[in-house]
Design an enzyme around this catalytic site. Structure first.
Site, mmCIF file in Angstrom:
data_model
loop_
_atom_site.group_PDB
_atom_site.id
_atom_site.type_symbol
_atom_site.label_atom_id
_atom_site.label_comp_id
_atom_site.label_asym_id
_atom_site.label_seq_id
_atom_site.Cartn_x
_atom_site.Cartn_y
_atom_site.Cartn_z
ATOM 1 N N GLY A 9 0.855 -1.193 0.000
ATOM 2 C CA GLY A 9 0.000 0.000 0.000
ATOM 3 C C GLY A 9 0.885 1.234 0.000
ATOM 4 O O GLY A 9 0.610 2.220 0.685
ATOM 5 N N GLY A 12 -0.236 5.262 -1.004
ATOM 6 C CA GLY A 12 -1.224 6.053 -0.271
ATOM 7 C C GLY A 12 -0.580 7.219 0.466
ATOM 8 O O GLY A 12 0.620 7.503 0.317
ATOM 9 N N GLN A 13 -1.411 7.862 1.286
ATOM 10 C CA GLN A 13 -0.960 9.071 1.986
ATOM 11 C C GLN A 13 0.220 8.760 2.921
ATOM 12 O O GLN A 13 1.200 9.498 2.956
ATOM 13 C CB GLN A 13 -2.141 9.637 2.797
ATOM 14 C CG GLN A 13 -1.909 11.046 3.308
ATOM 15 C CD GLN A 13 -2.866 11.421 4.439
ATOM 16 O OE1 GLN A 13 -3.731 10.642 4.842
ATOM 17 N NE2 GLN A 13 -2.701 12.623 4.958
ATOM 18 N N ILE A 36 -1.367 -1.662 -5.724
ATOM 19 C CA ILE A 36 -2.135 -2.119 -6.884
ATOM 20 C C ILE A 36 -2.102 -1.073 -7.992
ATOM 21 O O ILE A 36 -2.484 -1.339 -9.115
ATOM 22 C CB ILE A 36 -3.615 -2.450 -6.546
ATOM 23 C CG1 ILE A 36 -4.269 -1.279 -5.790
ATOM 24 C CG2 ILE A 36 -3.738 -3.725 -5.753
ATOM 25 C CD1 ILE A 36 -5.778 -1.403 -5.672
ATOM 26 N N ARG A 37 -1.684 0.163 -7.624
ATOM 27 C CA ARG A 37 -1.655 1.238 -8.625
ATOM 28 C C ARG A 37 -0.224 1.582 -8.995
ATOM 29 O O ARG A 37 0.700 1.386 -8.204
ATOM 30 C CB ARG A 37 -2.345 2.491 -8.075
ATOM 31 C CG ARG A 37 -3.849 2.350 -7.961
ATOM 32 C CD ARG A 37 -4.431 3.521 -7.198
ATOM 33 N NE ARG A 37 -3.974 3.523 -5.811
ATOM 34 C CZ ARG A 37 -3.536 4.603 -5.167
ATOM 35 N NH1 ARG A 37 -3.487 5.765 -5.774
ATOM 36 N NH2 ARG A 37 -3.141 4.534 -3.907
ATOM 37 N N ASN A 53 -1.711 -6.979 -4.945
ATOM 38 C CA ASN A 53 -3.009 -6.821 -4.301
ATOM 39 C C ASN A 53 -2.962 -7.717 -3.068
ATOM 40 O O ASN A 53 -2.792 -8.930 -3.196
ATOM 41 C CB ASN A 53 -4.100 -7.268 -5.280
ATOM 42 C CG ASN A 53 -5.484 -7.219 -4.657
ATOM 43 O OD1 ASN A 53 -5.634 -7.030 -3.450
ATOM 44 N ND2 ASN A 53 -6.498 -7.412 -5.480
ATOM 45 N N TYR A 143 -15.091 0.639 9.016
ATOM 46 C CA TYR A 143 -13.650 0.881 9.146
ATOM 47 C C TYR A 143 -13.216 0.656 10.605
ATOM 48 O O TYR A 143 -12.258 -0.072 10.882
ATOM 49 C CB TYR A 143 -13.358 2.307 8.689
ATOM 50 C CG TYR A 143 -11.945 2.798 8.868
ATOM 51 C CD1 TYR A 143 -10.878 2.175 8.234
ATOM 52 C CD2 TYR A 143 -11.673 3.913 9.671
ATOM 53 C CE1 TYR A 143 -9.579 2.655 8.385
ATOM 54 C CE2 TYR A 143 -10.389 4.400 9.819
ATOM 55 C CZ TYR A 143 -9.347 3.764 9.181
ATOM 56 O OH TYR A 143 -8.072 4.242 9.332
#
Ligand code: AKB
Length: 314
Positions: A9, A12-13, A36-37, A53, A143
């Site tokens: 991950g 991300g931020q 995944i990106r 992923n 969440y």
């Protein structure tokens, strides 16, 4: 043994800044960014990158086999606001992603695993001010529910199988390098962009909504400090309360006005994120983190506001 670190991950931020910080310490080639990106140019060219992923067990297994990591950071997650739009996907990603990683970390004898939790583990019946480490926890977002369950799994893997899992309950994180990922605290980032671009911002949280927040520099430093702490100093294997600053949109706007005097803040009504924010703490008691691994935040509201505006202006 030389450290090899996987960051799952990574785009991300948090991941964007964590990868850079870890590469500065461990060397570019020893920190493998995974997402995944497609990563941004800088992240991709500084060191290794893999498409992964965390729900795809076979690919994940192949990555563990290829790198045999000594440390794994699992950051891939759906946050509070986006999670409410797709609760089943949020549960699947946040829970099965974690279980896949915990199992592979056991199998490959990964020395340390990091997994982020959140203030979202607290709920409407948790104490609101100086919320303690141990108290009523009745989260009512998917969440928060998945983070609380994840904390229990982390402690379980530590107690039953001896896995060295470490975790922090992040407050809202404020940063300028990467966009926030669909949380309830995101207003505290959008406000800076709009203040500079338009001179005004419409907040989706009400004027008096006070939430725990933290500047990303503090969050990254704290995360690495927890991972570097001697294992026998850590009594908490669920997740540590982690405090920075607390403020309302109104107080943040007043701080921004010290730099942009004409800045105007208005409020949008009936946003579903208000209900989420109302169920969360206003401030956090992080005395366990301070005592056990020396946690101390450096950025107050004045310092983070001037740093955000200075960097975004550039
Ligand atoms: C969110 O708002 O969902 C996150 C968090 C507090 O975990 N920033």
């Amino acid at each position: 043994m030389k450290d090899k670190i996987l960051v799952l991950g990574s785009n991300g931020q948090i991941g964007t800044e964590l990868v850079t910080a870890l590469r500065a310490t461990y060397g570019n080639d020893n920190v493998v960014a995974c997402d995944i990106r497609r990563p941004d140019y800088e992240l991709k060219n500084a060191g290794p990158f893999e498409f992964v992923n965390v729900l795809d067990k076979d690919t994940l297994h192949a990555i563990f086999k290829k790198y045999n990591p000594t440390q794994v950071y699992l950051l891939a997650a759906l946050l509070s606001a986006t999670g409410e739009q797709n609760p089943k996907l949020a549960w699947d990603l946040n829970m099965n992603g974690l279980l896949n990683v915990l199992d592979l970390a056991l199998f490959y004898q990964t020395a340390k695993v990091y997994w982020p939790s959140s203030i979202a583990v607290f709920g409407p019946n948790s104490p609101k001010s100086n919320t303690p480490q141990y108290c009523t926890m009745d989260p009512n977002t998917i969440y928060g529910i998945s983070k609380l369950a994840g904390e229990r799994w982390c402690e379980y893997y530590h107690e039953k199988y001896g896995l060295d899992v470490r975790s922090i309950r992040y407050p809202g994180l404020i940063s300028w390098k990467a966009a926030p990922g669909g949380g309830t605290t995101d207003y505290a980032i959008h406000i800076f962009h709009d203040a500079l671009r338009k001179g005004s911002y419409s907040s989706f949280l009400s004027a008096e909504t006070e939430l725990p927040m933290m500047y990303m520099d503090d969050a990254i430093r704290g995360t690495i400090e927890l991972m570097d702490a001697p294992a026998d100093q850590l009594s908490i294997r669920s997740s540590y309360n982690f405090g920075g600053v607390s403020f309302t949109p109104e107080v943040l706007a007043a701080e921004i006005r010290k730099h942009i005097p004409d800045f105007k803040l208005t409020y949008a009504e009936n946003d579903p994120r208000q209900q989420i924010a109302d169920s969360w703490p206003k401030s956090i008691d992080d005395s366990f983190a301070r005592k056990e691994w020396g946690w101390k935040p450096e950025f107050d509201i004045a310092k983070l506001t001037s740093d955000m505006l200075m960097n975004l202006k550039k």
